[in-house]
Design a protein around this motif. Structure first.
Motif, PDB file in Angstrom:
ATOM      1  N   LEU A   1       0.865 -12.346 -30.247  1.00  0.00           N
ATOM      2  CA  LEU A   1       0.960 -10.951 -29.821  1.00  0.00           C
ATOM      3  C   LEU A   1       2.326 -10.639 -29.211  1.00  0.00           C
ATOM      4  O   LEU A   1       2.778  -9.492 -29.240  1.00  0.00           O
ATOM      5  CB  LEU A   1      -0.143 -10.637 -28.817  1.00  0.00           C
ATOM      6  CG  LEU A   1      -1.558 -10.545 -29.408  1.00  0.00           C
ATOM      7  CD1 LEU A   1      -2.594 -10.385 -28.300  1.00  0.00           C
ATOM      8  CD2 LEU A   1      -1.665  -9.387 -30.400  1.00  0.00           C
TER       9      LEU A   1
ATOM     10  N   ALA B   1       4.343  -9.659 -32.390  1.00  0.00           N
ATOM     11  CA  ALA B   1       3.737  -8.841 -33.446  1.00  0.00           C
ATOM     12  C   ALA B   1       4.215  -7.391 -33.402  1.00  0.00           C
ATOM     13  O   ALA B   1       4.394  -6.817 -32.331  1.00  0.00           O
ATOM     14  CB  ALA B   1       2.219  -8.899 -33.337  1.00  0.00           C
ATOM     15  N   ARG B   2       4.378  -6.809 -34.559  1.00  0.00           N
ATOM     16  CA  ARG B   2       4.712  -5.383 -34.683  1.00  0.00           C
ATOM     17  C   ARG B   2       3.443  -4.532 -34.612  1.00  0.00           C
ATOM     18  O   ARG B   2       3.437  -3.420 -34.093  1.00  0.00           O
ATOM     19  CB  ARG B   2       5.419  -5.167 -36.030  1.00  0.00           C
ATOM     20  CG  ARG B   2       5.693  -3.708 -36.394  1.00  0.00           C
ATOM     21  CD  ARG B   2       6.825  -3.122 -35.602  1.00  0.00           C
ATOM     22  NE  ARG B   2       7.090  -1.723 -36.003  1.00  0.00           N
ATOM     23  CZ  ARG B   2       7.985  -0.948 -35.415  1.00  0.00           C
ATOM     24  NH1 ARG B   2       8.711  -1.416 -34.404  1.00  0.00           N
ATOM     25  NH2 ARG B   2       8.180   0.296 -35.831  1.00  0.00           N
ATOM     26  N   ALA B   3       2.352  -5.060 -35.152  1.00  0.00           N
ATOM     27  CA  ALA B   3       1.064  -4.370 -35.141  1.00  0.00           C
ATOM     28  C   ALA B   3      -0.027  -5.425 -35.285  1.00  0.00           C
ATOM     29  O   ALA B   3       0.262  -6.602 -35.555  1.00  0.00           O
ATOM     30  CB  ALA B   3       0.978  -3.345 -36.264  1.00  0.00           C
ATOM     31  N   ALA B   4      -1.297  -5.006 -35.126  1.00  0.00           N
ATOM     32  CA  ALA B   4      -2.394  -5.961 -35.204  1.00  0.00           C
ATOM     33  C   ALA B   4      -3.655  -5.312 -35.756  1.00  0.00           C
ATOM     34  O   ALA B   4      -3.921  -4.137 -35.523  1.00  0.00           O
ATOM     35  CB  ALA B   4      -2.679  -6.560 -33.825  1.00  0.00           C
TER      36      ALA B   4
ATOM     37  N   THR C   1      -4.534  -7.198 -26.785  1.00  0.00           N
ATOM     38  CA  THR C   1      -3.522  -6.605 -27.668  1.00  0.00           C
ATOM     39  C   THR C   1      -2.857  -5.407 -27.000  1.00  0.00           C
ATOM     40  O   THR C   1      -1.637  -5.224 -27.086  1.00  0.00           O
ATOM     41  CB  THR C   1      -4.170  -6.190 -29.002  1.00  0.00           C
ATOM     42  OG1 THR C   1      -4.788  -7.336 -29.601  1.00  0.00           O
ATOM     43  CG2 THR C   1      -3.145  -5.608 -29.956  1.00  0.00           C
TER      44      THR C   1
ATOM     45  N   LYS D   1       1.093  -4.536 -25.492  1.00  0.00           N
ATOM     46  CA  LYS D   1       1.757  -3.351 -26.053  1.00  0.00           C
ATOM     47  C   LYS D   1       1.964  -3.455 -27.558  1.00  0.00           C
ATOM     48  O   LYS D   1       3.027  -3.120 -28.091  1.00  0.00           O
ATOM     49  CB  LYS D   1       3.116  -3.104 -25.354  1.00  0.00           C
ATOM     50  CG  LYS D   1       3.051  -3.078 -23.821  1.00  0.00           C
ATOM     51  CD  LYS D   1       2.168  -1.969 -23.299  1.00  0.00           C
ATOM     52  CE  LYS D   1       2.250  -1.838 -21.788  1.00  0.00           C
ATOM     53  NZ  LYS D   1       1.762  -3.010 -21.035  1.00  0.00           N
ATOM     54  N   VAL D   2       0.928  -3.915 -28.248  1.00  0.00           N
ATOM     55  CA  VAL D   2       0.964  -4.010 -29.709  1.00  0.00           C
ATOM     56  C   VAL D   2       0.003  -2.964 -30.292  1.00  0.00           C
ATOM     57  O   VAL D   2      -1.203  -3.028 -30.055  1.00  0.00           O
ATOM     58  CB  VAL D   2       0.536  -5.412 -30.190  1.00  0.00           C
ATOM     59  CG1 VAL D   2       0.555  -5.481 -31.720  1.00  0.00           C
ATOM     60  CG2 VAL D   2       1.445  -6.482 -29.596  1.00  0.00           C
TER      61      VAL D   2
ATOM     62  N   GLN E   1      -2.629  -1.207 -32.626  1.00  0.00           N
ATOM     63  CA  GLN E   1      -3.697  -1.928 -33.314  1.00  0.00           C
ATOM     64  C   GLN E   1      -4.674  -0.994 -34.010  1.00  0.00           C
ATOM     65  O   GLN E   1      -4.808   0.181 -33.673  1.00  0.00           O
ATOM     66  CB  GLN E   1      -4.475  -2.782 -32.302  1.00  0.00           C
ATOM     67  CG  GLN E   1      -5.196  -1.968 -31.237  1.00  0.00           C
ATOM     68  CD  GLN E   1      -5.892  -2.830 -30.186  1.00  0.00           C
ATOM     69  OE1 GLN E   1      -6.806  -3.574 -30.516  1.00  0.00           O
ATOM     70  NE2 GLN E   1      -5.435  -2.724 -28.936  1.00  0.00           N
TER      71      GLN E   1
ATOM     72  N   ARG F   1       2.106   5.544 -33.589  1.00  0.00           N
ATOM     73  CA  ARG F   1       2.557   4.348 -32.887  1.00  0.00           C
ATOM     74  C   ARG F   1       3.004   4.700 -31.464  1.00  0.00           C
ATOM     75  O   ARG F   1       2.607   4.046 -30.495  1.00  0.00           O
ATOM     76  CB  ARG F   1       3.710   3.705 -33.659  1.00  0.00           C
ATOM     77  CG  ARG F   1       4.267   2.451 -32.985  1.00  0.00           C
ATOM     78  CD  ARG F   1       5.392   1.823 -33.798  1.00  0.00           C
ATOM     79  NE  ARG F   1       5.874   0.622 -33.131  1.00  0.00           N
ATOM     80  CZ  ARG F   1       5.309  -0.567 -33.251  1.00  0.00           C
ATOM     81  NH1 ARG F   1       4.250  -0.719 -34.016  1.00  0.00           N
ATOM     82  NH2 ARG F   1       5.800  -1.605 -32.602  1.00  0.00           N
TER      83      ARG F   1
END
Length: 370
Positions: free
Chosen positions: A253, A256-259, A270, A274-275, A277, A338
């Motif tokens: 995490l 990661a750019r997104a989840a 998550t 601050k990802v 999702q 986002r």
């Protein structure tokens, strides 16, 4: 003093381990026996039963394993009797723990509950069991204090332990991490967090991975649960753009750019990282039909429940399909969706009450049991 702690899954093992560390600071003579996992054992608890042996998901799966569950209940009662603790501490895992709490209270043990059962989500009538069988309750979600006040049962809001667990991580170097785990250096990462039990992972990963071909500029990385062996994930690693990390969720995490996240504690983790999702949930058909009739919540993710609005998109059961997942993932990789999620995450963290949950809880437990 002697403490007996019961946790039944990976998140309970994490929070239980931090509680054990805090108890040993507050009570240097502490003897701790526990149901949990490797983290609780490493923190100094003597492990009576590993959560891998007791974790069953969903109504249908519980029915299939009733014999094992009843055997575990008998063993637990016997083990508590032989250890004879000053206090029994329950961590979430309500189906099992509330049964043991009823027995423990009848046998005059002090009973403390850390991380409330989600009775605000379903079967609210269980409040009567808690009022009867629990001496002290320590809650980690801000709305839980209001819920229990409504039922005239005072509780302690201690803040969320995830804030401590994440803040106390060791220093992290992204390039070193990518290199040592053979991740592609040039591609941004989409984290896949499919859960911690085999039946849910099988359901979730097949759907999550169905969008990989639509995002060739990203590397998809599966976050493996500590409760599952690495070999279990092998059938899901056929695409060269899909990688796997075992028991490295927080590191994953961090970069990661997104989840894509299965509903549960991971949705909150998550958010704290601050990802952006998309929350995913699909259960056994029978389990879902039963749950749909008893769960009274507007949302399934902790993020949305705490904020009392839709911060993250939830794709549930029939809505969780390749088309919808592709659409929602595009939204959180770029653009206004986002930014809105990230802004809401900042507000969420303030609502959670700050760090120190484990220390506060340990201090209250020691004081109440003395």
């Amino acid at each position: 003093m002697k403490y007996y702690i019961i946790a039944g899954e990976a998140s309970g093992d994490l929070h239980g381990s931090n509680l054990i560390k805090a108890l040993k600071v507050k009570d240097q003579t502490a003897e701790i026996r526990c149901w949990g996992g490797d983290l609780m054992q490493a923190a100094g608890g003597t492990l009576a039963k590993h959560y891998k042996e007791i974790a069953f998901m969903g109504f249908f799966e519980v029915i299939l394993n009733l014999f094992t569950i009843f055997e575990n209940i008998r063993f637990c009662k016997k083990d508590i009797t032989e250890f004879h603790p000053d206090v029994v501490i329950f961590i979430d895992y309500s189906g099992f723990n509330l049964r043991i709490a009823k027995w423990a209270k009848k046998h005059n043990y002090t009973t403390n509950y850390y991380i409330s059962p989600q009775i605000w989500a379903s079967r609210e009538g269980r409040i009567e069991k808690i009022k009867r069988d629990i001496d002290a309750m320590y809650v980690i979600l801000p709305f839980e204090k209001e819920f229990y006040a409504k039922h005239e049962f005072p509780v302690h809001f201690v803040g969320h332990p995830l804030l401590d667990a994440i803040a106390n991580r060791p220093n992290f170097n992204e390039q070193s991490f990518r290199s040592s785990h053979k991740l592609q250096n040039e591609k941004p990462i989409i984290a896949l967090l499919p859960g911690s039990r085999k039946q849910e992972v099988r359901k979730m990963l097949s759907i999550m991975l169905s969008v990989v071909e639509d995002f060739p500029d990203y590397e998809f990385v599966i976050g493996g649960a500590p409760s599952l062996e690495s070999e279990f994930y092998a059938p899901f690693l056929k695409n060269p753009n899909v990688s796997f990390l075992s028991n490295k969720t927080y590191d994953l995490l961090s970069i990661a750019r997104a989840a894509l996240v299965t509903s549960g504690t991971a949705t909150l983790e998550t958010a704290i990282f601050k990802v952006p999702q998309v929350v995913c949930y699909k259960a056994n058909w029978l389990s879902y039909q039963i749950a749909k009739r008893i769960v009274t919540l507007d949302y399934i993710s902790l993020v949305n429940l705490i904020m009392k609005k839709e911060v993250v998109k939830e794709l549930i059961q029939g809505d969780l399909n390749t088309k919808n997942l592709k659409t929602e993932l595009h939204k959180i990789l770029d653009g206004s969706h986002r930014g809105k999620q990230l802004d809401s995450y900042v507000a969420l963290e303030k609502t959670l009450g700050g760090q120190g949950a484990s220390s506060k809880t340990a201090e209250l437990i020691v004081a109440n049991a003395s």
